[in-house]
Motif scaffolding. Structure first.
Motif, PDB file in Angstrom:
ATOM      1  N   GLN A  24      -5.888  -0.788  10.558  1.00  0.00           N
ATOM      2  CA  GLN A  24      -4.439  -0.960  10.436  1.00  0.00           C
ATOM      3  C   GLN A  24      -3.860  -1.498  11.729  1.00  0.00           C
ATOM      4  O   GLN A  24      -4.455  -1.384  12.796  1.00  0.00           O
TER       5      GLN A  24
ATOM      6  N   ALA B  74      -1.364  -4.420   2.129  1.00  0.00           N
ATOM      7  CA  ALA B  74      -2.824  -4.406   2.155  1.00  0.00           C
ATOM      8  C   ALA B  74      -3.368  -5.831   2.236  1.00  0.00           C
ATOM      9  O   ALA B  74      -2.816  -6.757   1.640  1.00  0.00           O
TER      10      ALA B  74
ATOM     11  N   ILE C 163      -2.774  -3.218   6.495  1.00  0.00           N
ATOM     12  CA  ILE C 163      -3.827  -2.207   6.325  1.00  0.00           C
ATOM     13  C   ILE C 163      -4.957  -2.758   5.466  1.00  0.00           C
ATOM     14  O   ILE C 163      -4.714  -3.515   4.516  1.00  0.00           O
ATOM     15  N   GLU C 164      -6.175  -2.408   5.836  1.00  0.00           N
ATOM     16  CA  GLU C 164      -7.346  -2.714   4.995  1.00  0.00           C
ATOM     17  C   GLU C 164      -8.120  -1.414   4.835  1.00  0.00           C
ATOM     18  O   GLU C 164      -8.553  -0.811   5.813  1.00  0.00           O
ATOM     19  N   ARG C 165      -8.285  -1.010   3.585  1.00  0.00           N
ATOM     20  CA  ARG C 165      -8.968   0.257   3.315  1.00  0.00           C
ATOM     21  C   ARG C 165     -10.430   0.029   2.921  1.00  0.00           C
ATOM     22  O   ARG C 165     -10.725  -0.846   2.116  1.00  0.00           O
ATOM     23  N   HIS C 166     -11.290   0.828   3.506  1.00  0.00           N
ATOM     24  CA  HIS C 166     -12.703   0.877   3.086  1.00  0.00           C
ATOM     25  C   HIS C 166     -12.974   2.303   2.619  1.00  0.00           C
ATOM     26  O   HIS C 166     -13.684   3.055   3.289  1.00  0.00           O
TER      27      HIS C 166
ATOM     28  N   ALA D 220     -11.121   4.978   2.661  1.00  0.00           N
ATOM     29  CA  ALA D 220     -10.234   6.026   3.184  1.00  0.00           C
ATOM     30  C   ALA D 220      -8.916   6.021   2.427  1.00  0.00           C
ATOM     31  O   ALA D 220      -8.369   4.963   2.142  1.00  0.00           O
ATOM     32  N   ARG D 221      -8.422   7.216   2.112  1.00  0.00           N
ATOM     33  CA  ARG D 221      -7.140   7.315   1.409  1.00  0.00           C
ATOM     34  C   ARG D 221      -6.009   7.774   2.325  1.00  0.00           C
ATOM     35  O   ARG D 221      -4.877   7.926   1.902  1.00  0.00           O
TER      36      ARG D 221
ATOM     37  N   TYR E 239     -13.256   4.546   5.797  1.00  0.00           N
ATOM     38  CA  TYR E 239     -12.444   4.223   6.980  1.00  0.00           C
ATOM     39  C   TYR E 239     -11.355   3.247   6.592  1.00  0.00           C
ATOM     40  O   TYR E 239     -11.348   2.677   5.493  1.00  0.00           O
ATOM     41  N   LEU E 240     -10.398   3.088   7.493  1.00  0.00           N
ATOM     42  CA  LEU E 240      -9.338   2.113   7.286  1.00  0.00           C
ATOM     43  C   LEU E 240      -9.032   1.428   8.609  1.00  0.00           C
ATOM     44  O   LEU E 240      -9.273   1.972   9.686  1.00  0.00           O
TER      45      LEU E 240
ATOM     46  N   ASP F 106       0.838  -1.208   0.000  1.00  0.00           N
ATOM     47  CA  ASP F 106       0.000   0.000   0.000  1.00  0.00           C
ATOM     48  C   ASP F 106       0.868   1.252   0.000  1.00  0.00           C
ATOM     49  O   ASP F 106       0.608   2.189  -0.743  1.00  0.00           O
TER      50      ASP F 106
END
Ligand SMILES: [Fe+2]
Length: 376
Positions: A329, A269, A346-349, A351-352, A326-327, A181
């Motif tokens: 981590q 990620a 990290i897993e992103r939903h 969010a940058r 959201y993320l 990521d």
């Protein structure tokens, strides 16, 4: 509010430095055989290629490990007295190359040097029975390099001279980790802007976010950070520098032990961080400990999320929200002997960002606990 988000511009096609993405990350380590075992057993990587004495390489040994789109190379010296031994003696196990996949390694080199980068290896072709690859490299912060890899049409397992090893990559559904990521660099006090400028000039990147010391300053861990990114979002390179605090900044600690600037963490990620972290913990990966109290205000701080807060609390996963989503981590402990390089999962939903809300929440939670004990 000390965090600023600057809209990312789309990189135009005529960008002077087109980059496909991160090709691999090469660590120089003291014992590549044992490091490879650790990456496989602890993190679920598969060894896919190898070069060393058995393949006719007499001076160094490299194990190539893959998972999803992540490729890590672990290299150790066979002779001592070379650049690997020197790098390892100074820095301990650490990242030597952040290799970038490019359409043209000669053009990338020439453009980089024309924009102020210091060249290391001029463009050159290497080949074997599987085809040929053009390589070149430039310096970035500390003793770290960017290697440009032009591998179009090459059909070998990694680079010329490497032999295929191990089983085929696992079923994507079984993978714990999918892709890199972001990769964070720590630089010396007062040098952050210089390196942000380097990525802007040399790679045509733009500053995406910056965090001032006000946003991420506590008793423990004052730092300043700016993030540069290419238009596609495939490359995200946060650059940290230490900031003045009452205690030693974590960035200063890194620089003291790494003996200079270098890559601080690689964020990988995952699609299911709850399952991933549960498995990594079972496999013996150690993470930073989160005070239980951190989770008390998660529902009001981040609103509705798909995951159960109880799972996050049990596993020590952090959660942060920004305007776009959201993320989740979590940070590992340093992976080697020195308090230097570590991993983030990290897993992103949507969010940058990079979890900036967590730094504050996490460190404030620690400090509240300390306060209750009368130790702040
Ligand atoms: Fe990160």
């Amino acid at each position: 509010m000390a965090t600023t988000t600057i809209p990312v511009q789309q990189t135009p096609q005529q960008d002077h430095m087109p980059v496909h993405g991160i090709d691999h990350v090469e660590f120089y380590v003291g014992n590549a055989a044992q490091a490879a075992h650790f990456f496989m057993r602890a993190y679920g990587f598969t060894e896919t290629a190898y070069a060393g004495l058995e393949t006719g390489r007499r001076d160094r040994v490299s194990h190539v490990l893959e998972q999803g789109r992540i490729r890590v190379v672990l290299t150790g010296t066979l002779t001592g007295g070379d650049e690997i031994a020197t790098h390892h003696a100074r820095h301990g196990d650490g990242v030597h190359k952040i290799a970038l996949s490019v359409p043209d390694a000669a053009a990338a080199y020439e453009n980089a040097v024309a924009h102020g980068a210091r060249g290391v290896q001029t463009p050159h072709w290497v080949e074997d029975e599987h085809g040929r690859v053009q390589l070149s490299s430039i310096e970035t912060y500390g003793d770290t390099l960017h290697l440009f890899v032009q591998r179009e049409g090459y059909e070998g397992p990694f680079l010329p001279g490497f032999a295929a090893r191990g089983r085929a990559p696992a079923d994507p559904d079984d993978l714990l980790l999918m892709a890199i990521d972001h990769i964070v660099g720590n630089v010396e006090l007062g040098h952050m802007d210089e390196w942000v400028g380097y990525y802007e000039r040399v790679f045509g990147m733009t500053e995406m976010i910056h965090f001032s010391d006000e946003a991420i300053s506590t008793e423990y861990s004052a730092l300043m950070s700016k993030v540069v990114t290419d238009g596609s979002g495939r490359l995200k390179f946060p650059i940290n520098e230490p900031a003045e605090g009452k205690r030693k900044s974590q960035i200063e600690e890194y620089i003291d032990f790494y003996r200079g600037a270098g890559a601080q963490h690689i964020a990988m990620a995952t699609r299911d961080i709850v399952r991933c972290v549960a498995q990594l913990r079972e496999r013996g990966v150690e993470f930073l400990t989160i005070p239980d109290e951190y989770y008390d205000d998660v529902p009001e701080r981040v609103g509705e999320i798909e995951e159960q807060v109880e799972d996050l609390r049990r596993l020590g996963i952090l959660v942060d929200r920004d305007d776009e989503g959201y993320l989740l981590q979590i940070f590992t402990k340093p992976i080697g002997d020195r308090p230097t390089v570590f991993f983030e999962i990290i897993e992103r939903h949507g969010a940058r960002g990079f979890g900036e809300g967590n730094f504050k929440a996490l460190f404030e939670a620690i400090e509240r606990e300390q306060d209750r004990r009368g130790n702040l």
